[in-house]
Design a protein around this motif. Structure first.
Motif, short mmCIF file in Angstrom:
data_model
loop_
_atom_site.label_atom_id
_atom_site.label_comp_id
_atom_site.label_asym_id
_atom_site.label_seq_id
_atom_site.Cartn_x
_atom_site.Cartn_y
_atom_site.Cartn_z
N GLY A 143 4.90 8.41 6.32
CA GLY A 143 3.51 8.59 6.69
C GLY A 143 3.36 8.95 8.16
O GLY A 143 4.33 9.08 8.90
N SER A 144 2.12 9.12 8.55
CA SER A 144 1.81 9.52 9.91
C SER A 144 0.72 8.66 10.51
O SER A 144 -0.30 8.41 9.87
N TRP A 145 0.99 8.20 11.74
CA TRP A 145 -0.02 7.52 12.54
C TRP A 145 -0.25 8.34 13.81
O TRP A 145 -0.61 7.83 14.84
N ALA A 146 -0.01 9.64 13.74
CA ALA A 146 -0.14 10.52 14.90
C ALA A 146 -1.55 10.44 15.47
O ALA A 146 -2.54 10.42 14.73
N ARG A 157 2.16 -8.23 10.89
CA ARG A 157 3.24 -9.21 10.99
C ARG A 157 4.03 -9.27 9.69
O ARG A 157 3.47 -9.17 8.61
N ASP A 158 5.35 -9.46 9.88
CA ASP A 158 6.25 -9.56 8.72
C ASP A 158 6.01 -8.39 7.77
O ASP A 158 5.70 -8.59 6.59
N ALA A 159 6.16 -7.18 8.32
CA ALA A 159 5.81 -5.99 7.54
C ALA A 159 6.87 -4.91 7.67
O ALA A 159 7.65 -4.87 8.61
N ALA A 213 3.92 2.35 2.45
CA ALA A 213 4.78 3.52 2.22
C ALA A 213 3.91 4.77 2.20
O ALA A 213 2.94 4.84 1.44
N ASP A 214 4.26 5.72 3.06
CA ASP A 214 3.56 7.00 3.11
C ASP A 214 2.05 6.86 3.27
O ASP A 214 1.27 7.59 2.65
N LEU A 246 0.86 -1.18 0.00
CA LEU A 246 0.00 0.00 0.00
C LEU A 246 0.89 1.22 0.00
O LEU A 246 1.84 1.30 0.78
N ALA A 247 0.59 2.19 -0.85
CA ALA A 247 1.41 3.39 -0.93
C ALA A 247 0.54 4.62 -1.15
O ALA A 247 -0.42 4.58 -1.92
N GLY A 248 0.90 5.68 -0.41
CA GLY A 248 0.28 6.98 -0.63
C GLY A 248 -1.19 7.09 -0.29
O GLY A 248 -1.85 8.00 -0.76
#
Length: 188
Positions: free
Chosen positions: A46-49, A39-41, A24-25, A3-5
């Protein structure tokens, strides 16, 4: 899975399971990830704030260059995890269990580790200014070149190891934990 953007800010992914994933991001600011499992990642950017991720499980995961300010990781389980170049200031890892976790070059000011159990955790070049350690337990943990100013309950670092030069740099914090009053140099 890759997964990206994506911008999933404020969304709910409670109980989600991601295996062998690369993110990514991906923006998850303010998202709900309660009880999720990764798992296994590898997660980069990016932000998880301010995400609510209590009860999350991270196993064999890399978190790189992410903004995790204020993330709620209460009761989380982290095993074989690398966290590098991330902002974890004001994050909560209350009652979390961390096993074989490495934090490297992370901003962790005022992180809350109350009642957390840390085993074989390594912190390298991290800013732990104002970290809250009430009832935290450190077993076989190593701190290298970390800022330890103004830590709350520094006596909870018992069980951790650090180079002598790091201990000398943090002497005021460590002496306060031991109840030792320091005199200015030259006082007789």
């Amino acid at each position: 899975m890759r997964l990206a953007g994506l911008d999933l800010s404020g969304q709910s992914a409670d109980g989600a399971e991601l295996l062998e994933a690369a993110l990514a991001d991906v923006e998850l600011t303010g998202a709900s990830l309660r009880g999720a499992s990764l798992r296994d990642a590898r997660v980069e950017g990016g932000s998880w704030a301010n995400a609510r991720a209590d009860g999350i499980t991270l196993r064999r995961v890399e978190l790189l260059d992410m903004r995790l300010t204020g993330i709620e990781l209460a009761n989380a389980r982290l095993e074989d995890v690398t966290v590098r170049g991330c902002r974890l200031d004001l994050a909560s890892l209350r009652v979390a269990r961390l096993v074989r976790v490495r934090f490297e070059s992370c901003a962790m000011a005022e992180i809350d580790l109350q009642d957390a159990a840390l085993e074989s955790v390594e912190m390298v070049d991290c800013d732990l200014t104002g970290a809250r350690l009430a009832s935290a337990a450190f077993a076989n943990c190593t701190l290298r070149r970390c800022r330890l100013a103004a830590i709350v309950n520094p006596e909870r670092l018992a069980g951790a190891r650090m180079p002598i030069s790091d201990a000398l740099a943090a002497v005021e914090t460590l002496a306060a934990a031991a109840g030792i009053g320091l005199l200015p140099e030259g006082d007789a």
